[in-house]
Structure formats: structure tokens, C-alpha cells
Design a protein around this motif. Structure first.
Motif, PDB file in Angstrom:
ATOM      1  N   GLY A 138       0.815  -1.146   0.236  1.00 49.32           N
ATOM      2  CA  GLY A 138      -0.485  -0.296  -0.086  1.00 49.32           C
ATOM      3  C   GLY A 138       0.657   1.047   0.248  1.00 49.32           C
ATOM      4  N   SER A 139       1.894   1.018   0.213  1.00 50.88           N
ATOM      5  CA  SER A 139       2.933   2.620   0.474  1.00 50.88           C
ATOM      6  C   SER A 139       3.021   2.451  -0.809  1.00 50.88           C
ATOM      7  CB  SER A 139       4.032   2.213   1.875  1.00 50.88           C
ATOM      8  OG  SER A 139       4.895   1.197   0.918  1.00 50.88           O
ATOM      9  N   PRO A 188       2.045  13.633  -2.059  1.00 49.77           N
ATOM     10  CA  PRO A 188       2.926  15.002  -2.291  1.00 49.77           C
ATOM     11  C   PRO A 188       4.478  14.430  -1.274  1.00 49.77           C
ATOM     12  CG  PRO A 188       0.779  16.363  -1.248  1.00 49.77           C
ATOM     13  CD  PRO A 188       0.915  14.480  -1.500  1.00 49.77           C
ATOM     14  N   LEU A 189       4.786  13.241  -0.637  1.00 51.65           N
ATOM     15  CA  LEU A 189       5.585  12.091  -0.552  1.00 51.65           C
ATOM     16  C   LEU A 189       6.561  12.327  -1.238  1.00 51.65           C
ATOM     17  CD1 LEU A 189       3.466   9.589   2.041  1.00 51.65           C
ATOM     18  CD2 LEU A 189       5.380  12.090   2.654  1.00 51.65           C
ATOM     19  N   PHE A 190       6.240  11.839  -2.760  1.00 49.33           N
ATOM     20  CA  PHE A 190       7.198  12.001  -3.583  1.00 49.33           C
ATOM     21  C   PHE A 190       7.768  13.011  -3.986  1.00 49.33           C
ATOM     22  CE2 PHE A 190       8.332  11.035  -8.365  1.00 49.33           C
ATOM     23  CZ  PHE A 190       9.005  10.228  -7.727  1.00 49.33           C
ATOM     24  N   SER A 191       7.099  14.284  -3.630  1.00 48.17           N
ATOM     25  CA  SER A 191       8.035  15.540  -4.906  1.00 48.17           C
ATOM     26  C   SER A 191       8.562  15.693  -2.854  1.00 48.17           C
ATOM     27  CB  SER A 191       6.912  16.766  -4.266  1.00 48.17           C
ATOM     28  OG  SER A 191       7.417  18.318  -4.924  1.00 48.17           O
ATOM     29  N   TRP A 192       8.420  15.801  -1.665  1.00 49.35           N
ATOM     30  CA  TRP A 192       9.320  15.847  -0.683  1.00 49.35           C
ATOM     31  C   TRP A 192      10.577  14.889  -0.089  1.00 49.35           C
ATOM     32  CZ3 TRP A 192       8.736  13.276   4.232  1.00 49.35           C
ATOM     33  CH2 TRP A 192       9.384  13.444   5.455  1.00 49.35           C
ATOM     34  N   ALA A 193      10.494  13.424  -0.593  1.00 48.12           N
ATOM     35  CA  ALA A 193      11.222  12.475  -0.953  1.00 48.12           C
ATOM     36  C   ALA A 193      12.384  13.312  -1.755  1.00 48.12           C
ATOM     37  CB  ALA A 193      11.234  11.734  -0.681  1.00 48.12           C
ATOM     38  N   THR A 229      12.966  16.223  -3.362  1.00 44.23           N
ATOM     39  CA  THR A 229      13.467  17.841  -3.504  1.00 44.23           C
ATOM     40  C   THR A 229      13.742  17.902  -2.153  1.00 44.23           C
ATOM     41  OG1 THR A 229      11.176  18.769  -3.305  1.00 44.23           O
ATOM     42  CG2 THR A 229      11.704  18.171  -4.810  1.00 44.23           C
ATOM     43  N   ASP A 230      14.041  17.295  -1.158  1.00 45.52           N
ATOM     44  CA  ASP A 230      14.677  17.649   0.528  1.00 45.52           C
ATOM     45  C   ASP A 230      15.573  16.758   0.670  1.00 45.52           C
ATOM     46  OD1 ASP A 230      14.017  17.629   3.482  1.00 45.52           O
ATOM     47  OD2 ASP A 230      13.791  19.810   2.947  1.00 45.52           O
ATOM     48  N   HIS A 231      16.556  16.775   1.324  1.00 46.78           N
ATOM     49  CA  HIS A 231      17.908  15.670   1.984  1.00 46.78           C
ATOM     50  C   HIS A 231      17.261  14.889   3.493  1.00 46.78           C
ATOM     51  CE1 HIS A 231      20.870  13.567   2.216  1.00 46.78           C
ATOM     52  NE2 HIS A 231      21.192  14.347   3.879  1.00 46.78           N
ATOM     53  N   ILE A 232      15.932  15.586   4.267  1.00 45.25           N
ATOM     54  CA  ILE A 232      15.602  15.040   5.082  1.00 45.25           C
ATOM     55  C   ILE A 232      14.453  13.526   4.577  1.00 45.25           C
ATOM     56  CG2 ILE A 232      14.577  15.481   7.185  1.00 45.25           C
ATOM     57  CD1 ILE A 232      16.959  16.319   7.457  1.00 45.25           C
ATOM     58  N   GLY A 233      13.627  14.468   3.590  1.00 47.18           N
ATOM     59  CA  GLY A 233      12.429  13.456   3.482  1.00 47.18           C
ATOM     60  C   GLY A 233      13.009  11.996   2.731  1.00 47.18           C
ATOM     61  N   HIS A 234      14.381  12.263   1.577  1.00 46.78           N
ATOM     62  CA  HIS A 234      15.373  11.569   0.966  1.00 46.78           C
ATOM     63  C   HIS A 234      15.876  10.411   2.495  1.00 46.78           C
ATOM     64  CE1 HIS A 234      17.724   9.202  -2.129  1.00 46.78           C
ATOM     65  NE2 HIS A 234      18.438   9.135  -1.114  1.00 46.78           N
ATOM     66  N   GLN A 235      15.883  10.656   2.932  1.00 50.09           N
ATOM     67  CA  GLN A 235      16.347   9.469   4.161  1.00 50.09           C
ATOM     68  C   GLN A 235      15.643   8.976   4.822  1.00 50.09           C
ATOM     69  OE1 GLN A 235      19.928   9.264   4.627  1.00 50.09           O
ATOM     70  NE2 GLN A 235      20.588  11.067   4.227  1.00 50.09           N
ATOM     71  N   TRP A 236      13.800   9.794   5.281  1.00 49.62           N
ATOM     72  CA  TRP A 236      13.103   9.284   5.965  1.00 49.62           C
ATOM     73  C   TRP A 236      12.380   8.572   4.589  1.00 49.62           C
ATOM     74  CZ3 TRP A 236       8.426   8.833   2.683  1.00 49.62           C
ATOM     75  CH2 TRP A 236       7.060   8.399   3.528  1.00 49.62           C
ATOM     76  N   MET A 237      12.614   8.823   3.442  1.00 48.01           N
ATOM     77  CA  MET A 237      12.244   7.474   2.587  1.00 48.01           C
ATOM     78  C   MET A 237      13.073   5.810   2.264  1.00 48.01           C
ATOM     79  SD  MET A 237      12.485   7.690  -1.809  1.00 48.01           S
ATOM     80  CE  MET A 237      14.547   7.723  -1.651  1.00 48.01           C
ATOM     81  N   THR A 238      14.190   6.476   1.947  1.00 47.20           N
ATOM     82  CA  THR A 238      15.239   5.257   1.804  1.00 47.20           C
ATOM     83  C   THR A 238      14.965   4.073   3.638  1.00 47.20           C
ATOM     84  OG1 THR A 238      17.073   7.156   1.573  1.00 47.20           O
ATOM     85  CG2 THR A 238      17.551   4.100   2.281  1.00 47.20           C
ATOM     86  N   VAL A 239      14.403   4.970   4.788  1.00 51.71           N
ATOM     87  CA  VAL A 239      14.238   4.399   6.185  1.00 51.71           C
ATOM     88  C   VAL A 239      13.162   3.390   5.870  1.00 51.71           C
ATOM     89  CG1 VAL A 239      13.879   4.615   8.436  1.00 51.71           C
ATOM     90  CG2 VAL A 239      15.804   5.279   7.866  1.00 51.71           C
ATOM     91  N   HIS A 240      12.459   3.791   5.183  1.00 50.41           N
ATOM     92  CA  HIS A 240      10.279   3.767   5.352  1.00 50.41           C
ATOM     93  C   HIS A 240      10.944   3.047   4.228  1.00 50.41           C
ATOM     94  CE1 HIS A 240       6.073   3.101   4.593  1.00 50.41           C
ATOM     95  NE2 HIS A 240       6.137   3.193   3.615  1.00 50.41           N
ATOM     96  N   PHE A 241      11.310   2.306   3.367  1.00 44.07           N
ATOM     97  CA  PHE A 241      11.360   1.563   1.899  1.00 44.07           C
ATOM     98  C   PHE A 241      12.262   0.472   2.954  1.00 44.07           C
ATOM     99  CE2 PHE A 241      10.767   4.340  -1.497  1.00 44.07           C
ATOM    100  CZ  PHE A 241       9.464   4.060  -1.274  1.00 44.07           C
ATOM    101  N   LEU A 242      13.121   0.227   3.897  1.00 42.38           N
ATOM    102  CA  LEU A 242      13.901  -1.032   4.384  1.00 42.38           C
ATOM    103  C   LEU A 242      13.068  -0.878   4.831  1.00 42.38           C
ATOM    104  CD1 LEU A 242      16.455  -2.439   4.126  1.00 42.38           C
ATOM    105  CD2 LEU A 242      17.270  -0.288   5.679  1.00 42.38           C
ATOM    106  N   ILE A 243      12.304  -0.557   6.204  1.00 39.55           N
ATOM    107  CA  ILE A 243      11.551  -0.793   6.701  1.00 39.55           C
ATOM    108  C   ILE A 243       9.921  -1.845   6.940  1.00 39.55           C
ATOM    109  CG2 ILE A 243      10.431  -0.043   9.210  1.00 39.55           C
ATOM    110  CD1 ILE A 243      11.927   1.954   9.949  1.00 39.55           C
ATOM    111  N   THR A 244       9.607  -1.428   6.018  1.00 37.14           N
ATOM    112  CA  THR A 244       8.268  -2.018   4.902  1.00 37.14           C
ATOM    113  C   THR A 244       9.329  -3.144   4.601  1.00 37.14           C
ATOM    114  OG1 THR A 244       8.695   0.089   3.529  1.00 37.14           O
ATOM    115  CG2 THR A 244       6.641   0.218   5.329  1.00 37.14           C
ATOM    116  N   GLY A 245      10.014  -3.273   3.768  1.00 40.99           N
ATOM    117  CA  GLY A 245      10.475  -3.590   3.247  1.00 40.99           C
ATOM    118  C   GLY A 245      10.981  -5.252   3.970  1.00 40.99           C
TER     119      GLY A 245
END
Length: 666
Positions: free
Chosen positions: A500-501, A509-514, A516-532
Motif C-alpha cells: 500500500g505504501s 506529496p510524499l514523493f515530491s518531499w522525498a 526535493t528535500d534531503h531529510i525527506g530522502h532519508q525518510w524514504m530510504t528508512v521507510h522502504f527498508l523497514i516495510t520491506g
């Protein structure tokens, strides 16, 4: 002298910090009058002084909170005293941040202090609408919140979230200062943020130990040993991040001879001395005090007197390093010859702060690198602590399957590559490469990490605490057995989060944040890694979880989730609207597929590349199912041998009784 330590230590820290700051500003010209709109001597000197107190307050706040969470017991009086230290540090941090924001406004605008409405309106506009002012306003508000929470919260578990909030207060500071306008902006922000956080943990922990000296008494040696571990990690992070920041700021070796370079060298010298202090503290004083046992209390023993004198000297050098760090931030950076001639920036630089990489070829996936320091350190520590756990098990005669170690190390190396290698470099400008990284984070890397069973290893290798404090083992157990973990580790929930994620992330808007923003990119990496990781753990995991599906249902869950995953890939592959057009369509890239065709290829990657991990998961589930049946068969055979076929005999006797009843009824 021992009673004066609580005064001499902080006093030495403060005095040497101010002296180093004044010397650095004088030498580097950080407080020199400005040619245009000079704000005056009060602002020119007040701004760096207030920043120094911001750093010292942050250190006391974060260091005391870390010790409260990982070294002190709520059953002992020093626990509440440490939180009082954290509250005082947070209060200093908050007030100093407010002064820093105010002085920054006066420095940037050249305004003169006034009590009229126009001055107030201008200041309000700066704090609420200008990015620099917003950063200091947020820092001040977060500091105020941490101050209140340090007084109000005494629950050991909730203090972890307070500590996270305290560290998060440093993020706005990391996004300005040295990093502002720097080529490689994201790398500069990461390096500076890690540098500030590590320095705070190291310095603040020592300040807290000094202030709590009388309350620690016979627990002093234990707390010192735990602090020493935190200090060692902080020193390593501080050193590596400092090297990275220095490289970004200096630009060339010749710039070491500039004013900026000389101050930097002085700071490095102070850190080298501090490293030497740490080695002496860990290998001599603490070991000697541990051997002395009860004789090494805080109120006796000549060796302890030497130790506290040593600590005062260490705080003095920490003050020198802290003062030079603030002076360095105010000193003009050296200009590399020829760099001032570059006046135009490409679209890629304007969007991402990075140069557009050369045309993508297969070999450049492995030759182009942009090291992400956070993930470099995370992977390095992940490998080190895993191997340390295996070594501890082996040393005491326990076994640990070699394949688990190999898979864990392979997973960590893969994570480092995905976060820093060619996939990361080109993922900023190519949707297809970004999707390749996404697939690796959610499917390939967890398939390697989960069989490594890190939680099981930690439970077997880490020694339990018996004094009421919580070390890594206790925190891991608490996290694994928490209600939140039981919810997200549920196989159905994990599958929903995994699949679902995808839709929520890419069509919000999460895609744009992740992107364009460095903090968002780090969050994206953590989120995908944890859900997987959670999804793979629910299928083939070895570590304990509250509930596991039977093997047939695991296969059904895998096939259903991957069908949903493939449908998402097809939706992207057949779409005709460009996602995030103001990014992927505006990078100025002239090579490769156009943005829409590249996006459609990314959908094809999401649809097809996942088949390989899916096949590996299906095979692993089938093998585990087969082994489970074999183990059940062996268990039944052993039980039959022990009971002389009691279950079979009872079953046969029951059949005989049924047959007799049937015959009697005829």
C-alpha cells in the motif's frame, strides 16, 4: 579538590571555549567590521557567543538524555538529577537560540534595534517568512518543548522520544552555517549534522558525569564504562564527519594555509588531544578503578583524584574545540582559484545542489559514487557490531551459522551501495534508476538481512543489565515485545504496508518531499527498508515475532502481495502523465530516454525486477515448510519410540472398539 570538580570542570569548559572563540574570531576575521551595513560590535561578537551557548546547551541537553536512557537506572537518585541537567541544558539552548535568531536578523538586515512597530513587523517577517529566520524560530520552539518535557517526563520509555526530539532540534542548525550554498549541499548537511550530534553526545555526557559525581558514588565506575562506549562511538563519528566537512569546505590542500585552514588545523589538534584523553581514560583509569572495586569510590583513592583532574583537563580541551568550531563557522571560507569565475548554475545544480552526472552506462553504475555518510556509518557499525556478537558467542563456545553472517554482511554492503553508489547518483535524475533503488531497498536487501537474525544474535550475545538501567539488549527486547511492534509485525499489516505504501508514496506529496528535500530522502530510504524488512520477516524470518502464518498461507500472502505490486508497476508503465514533472522534466538532461519514457521504464522495473526476490522468497518458504514437516515427523517418531507407539496403539484400540460396536449392532 573533589568537591570543586563540579565547579572547576564546567568553568574550565566555559573559559577555554570563550578564549578559543575570541582567538579564532580575531585571527580569522569572523568578527571584523563589515564593509556594508555593519551591524556593530555587539552583534558581530554577540552572534558567535550566542551560538557557542547554543552548542554547549545542546551538549548538556543531549548528553544527559542519552546517559539517562542508556546508562542510568530510574531506581537511583542520579536518574532524576540527570534529567534536571538535561532540562537546564535545554533551557540554555532555548534562550541562546532565541538570541542567535535575533542577532542573525540584525546581522543580515543591518537594522538598528528599535521599539517601534516597523522594527517588530520586520523581525516577525524574518522569523516567519525567511528560511534562515524560520530555522532559528523552529530551533527555539523545539528547545522550549524539550525543556518542558525534561521536567514533565520521568517514564524511561518516553524519554527515548524526548531524546529523539532533542537531536532533531539540531537539524535546522545543520541545514545552514557551513553547508549553505556549498557544492554537494546534501553531503555538507549530513556531515555537519552528524558532527554536531556526536560532539553534543560526547561533551554532554562528560558534563553530566561531572555534575552527578556525588550521587553516583559506587556506581561511578559502571556509568563511566558505559559513557566511555558512547564517547568512543561519538569520537569515531566526529572524526569521520569532520574529515568529510573539511574536504567539502577547503576544496584544495593549498587552502590549509588560509586563515580558515589554520583554525581548522587548531581544532583538529584539539580533537587529537581529546582522542588521546579518551584512550587514557578507557585503558587506564576506568580499568584501574574497576580492578580497585569498592576502593575506587567517588570520595576516596588517590587514583580517583588523578582521574577527576584528568577530566577537568579534558573539559578544557573540549572547550577549546567548541570555541574554535564556532569561530570556524564565522570565518570566511577559502576560495579555490578559478572557482569565482563560475557564475552560472545548471538546472541540475539549481534543483539538487549536484552536478548532472555523465551519460549513464552500465559501468558507471559502479564507478560513480556520492557517499552518504549516514548510511556509510550505519552499515559499518552494523557489520562491526554483528561480527562482535558472533565473536562473543564463539569465544564462549556457542555456535552461529556462517551463512547468517555472510548474508548479513552482503546485505549491509548492498545497502551501502544503494545509498551511495551509482544507483543513488543517477536516481536523482532518472526515475527508472530511482525505482531500481526502491526495489533493492524493499525486496533485495531485506532478503539478505532477515536471515541474518540480528535480534536473535543480540539476545544471545549482549549481556543483560541487572541494575534497572536499559542497555541495547533491554531496549531491543522492549521494542520487539511492544504493542506497536506486534501490530506492524503482523503478516497482514506488514503486507499492507509493503504494497500500500507504493501507491501512497508515489501518488501523494510524499514523493515530491522525498525527492526535493534531503531529510525527506532519508525518510524514504528508512521507510522502504523497514516495510520491506517487516514483509520478508513475516515470510522467512528467524527472529521471534508475535504471530506467524502457516506455511501455505505465507505462500498465498506472497503471491497476492506481489500481484498487487506488479499491478502498480503496470500502472506506472502504461501511464501517460509525468510524475514530478517539475523535477524529472527540468533537470536539463540531454542524454538517455526522455522523462516520460524513462518513467515508463521505471514501471517496467517495478513490474519485472521484483520477480527474482519473489522467487527466492517462495523457494525459501517452501524449504522452511519442508524442513518443518521433517522436524515434525522426527518429533513424532521420537515420541513414538519413547511411549512405545502409545498414540498409535490408542488409535488402533479406538478403531477396534468402533468395529465391535458396529458388529454388535448388526
Amino acid at each position: 579538590m573533589l568537591r570543586l570538580t563540579r565547579v572547576l570542570g564546567p568553568a574550565a569548559l566555559l573559559l577555554f571555549a570563550i578564549a578559543a572563540l575570541v582567538a579564532g574570531l580575531t585571527f580569522g576575521g569572523g568578527a571584523a567590521p563589515q564593509l556594508l551595513q555593519d551591524p556593530g560590535a555587539v552583534v558581530r561578537w554577540g552572534l558567535p557567543v550566542s551560538k557557542l551557548f547554543v552548542n554547549l546547551g545542546a551538549a548538556a541537553m543531549i548528553g544527559a538524555l542519552i546517559l539517562s536512557c542508556f546508562a542510568l537506572s530510574p531506581k537511583q537518585p542520579e536518574f532524576n538529577a540527570a534529567l534536571d541537567v538535561a532540562a537546564a541544558g535545554a533551557a540554555v539552548f532555548t534562550v541562546a537560540a532565541a538570541f542567535t535568531g535575533f542577532f542573525t536578523y540584525l546581522s543580515v538586515t543591518g537594522a538598528t534595534l528599535s521599539l517601534d512597530a516597523q522594527f517588530g513587523a520586520s523581525l516577525s517577517q524574518f522569523l516567519t517568512q525567511i528560511e534562515l529566520g524560520q530555522a532559528w524560530l523552529i530551533t527555539t520552539l523545539v528547545g522550549a518543548a524539550v525543556t518542558v518535557l525534561c521536567f514533565a517526563v520521568r517514564n524511561h520509555t518516553l524519554l527515548v522520544f524526548v531524546t529523539v526530539l532533542a537531536v532533531a532540534a539540531l537539524i535546522p542548525m545543520a541545514q545552514q552555517g557551513h553547508a549553505a550554498g556549498t557544492a554537494g549541499h546534501n553531503a555538507a548537511v549530513t556531515s555537519l549534522g552528524l558532527h554536531i550530534a556526536a560532539a553534543a553526545a560526547w561533551l554532554g555526557g562528560l558534563i553530566t558525569v561531572v555534575l552527578l559525581r556525588d550521587k553516583l558514588d559506587r556506581r561511578l565506575t559502571t556509568v563511566l564504562a558505559r559513557y566511555s562506549t558512547v564517547a568512543l562511538i561519538a569520537f569515531l563519528v566526529l572524526t569521520i564527519s569532520g574529515v568529510a566537512t573539511s574536504i567539502l569546505q577547503l576544496g584544495s590542500f593549498e587552502n590549509l594555509l588560509s586563515d580558515y585552514g589554520v583554525i581548522l588545523l587548531a581544532k583538529v589538534a584539539a580533537l587529537i588531544v581529546l582522542g588521546f584523553f579518551g584512550v587514557i581514560q578507557r585503558t587506564f583509569f576506568i580499568e584501574r578503578m574497576q580492578r580497585a572495586g569498592a576502593a575506587a569510590s567517588a570520595t576516596a583513592a588517590n587514583g580517583v583524584r588523578w582521574f577527576w583532574g584528568f577530566v577537568v583537563a579534558e573539559l578544557a580541551f573540549m572547550g577549546i574545540a567548541s570555541g574554535l568550531a564556532v569561530a570556524l563557522a564565522r570565518t570566511p571560507k577559502p576560495v579555490t582559484p578559478g572557482a569565482e569565475l563560475t557564475t552560472t548554475r545548471t538546472p541540475a545544480e539549481l534543483l539538487s545542489g549536484e552536478m548532472l552526472p555523465p551519460e549513464l552506462t552500465f559501468s558507471r553504475y559502479f564507478t560513480e559514487w556520492n557517499i552518504d555518510l549516514i548510511w556509510l556509518l550505519a552499515c559499518a557499525f552494523g557489520i562491526f557490531f554483528y561480527l562482535a556478537g558472533v565473536w562473543r558467542l564463539t569465544k564462549r563456545g556457542d555456535s552461529w551459522p556462517i551463512y547468517r553472517t555472510v548474508l548479513w554482511i552482503a546485505g549491509m554492503i548492498a545497502l551501502f551501495y544503494v545509498s551511495s553508489g551509482g544507483v543513488a547518483v543517477y536516481g536523482k535524475f532518472l526515475f527508472s534508476t530511482h525505482m531500481l533503488a526502491h526495489m533493492a531497498l524493499t525486496m533485495a536487501i531485506p532478503v539478505l538481512l532477515v536471515p541474518g537474525a540480528p535480534v536473535t544474535l543480540a539476545m544471545r550475545a549482549i549481556r543483560p543489565r541487572k541494575d534497572g538501567s536499559r542497555g541495547p539488549r533491554e531496549w531491543i527486547l522492549l521494542a520487539v515485545h511492544s504493542r506497536f511492534a506486534s501490530i506492524i509485525a503482523n503478516p497482514i499489516v506488514a503486507a499492507v504496508l509493503f504494497a500500500g505504501s507504493l501507491w501512497v508514496f508515489y501518488f501523494s506529496p510524499l514523493f515530491s518531499w522525498a525527492t526535493t528535500d534531503h531529510i525527506g530522502h532519508q525518510w524514504m530510504t528508512v521507510h522502504f527498508l523497514i516495510t520491506g524488512y517487516l514483509f520478508v520477516q513475516s515470510l522467512i524470518g528467524i527472529d521471534p515475532v508475535p504471530y506467524r502464518l502457516p506455511y501455505p498461507f505465507r505462500l498465498l500472502l506472497l503471491l497476492g502481495t506481489m500481484a498487487f505490486h506488479a499491478f502498480f508497476g503496470l500502472a506506472i508503465m502504461t501511464g501517460t502523465g509525468l510524475l514530478l514533472a517539475d523535477w524529472y522534466g527540468a533537470t536539463g538532461r540531454s542524454w538517455g530516454l526522455d522523462a516520460l519514457a524513462d518513467q515508463q521504464m521505471g514501471g517496467g522495473i517495478a513490474w519485472s525486477v521484483g520477480e527474482i526476490p519473489t522467487l527466492a522468497l517462495a523457494i525459501t518458504v517452501a524449504i522452511q515448510w519442508s524442513r518443518s514437516d521433517a522436524k515434525e515427523t522426527k518429533r513424532s517418531d521420537r515420541n513414538a519410540d519413547r511411549t512405545h507407539e502409545a498414540e498409535l496403539n490408542a488409535y488402533n484400540e479406538n478403531l477396534a472398539r468402533i468395529a465391535e460396536r458396529d458388529n454388535a449392532g448388526r
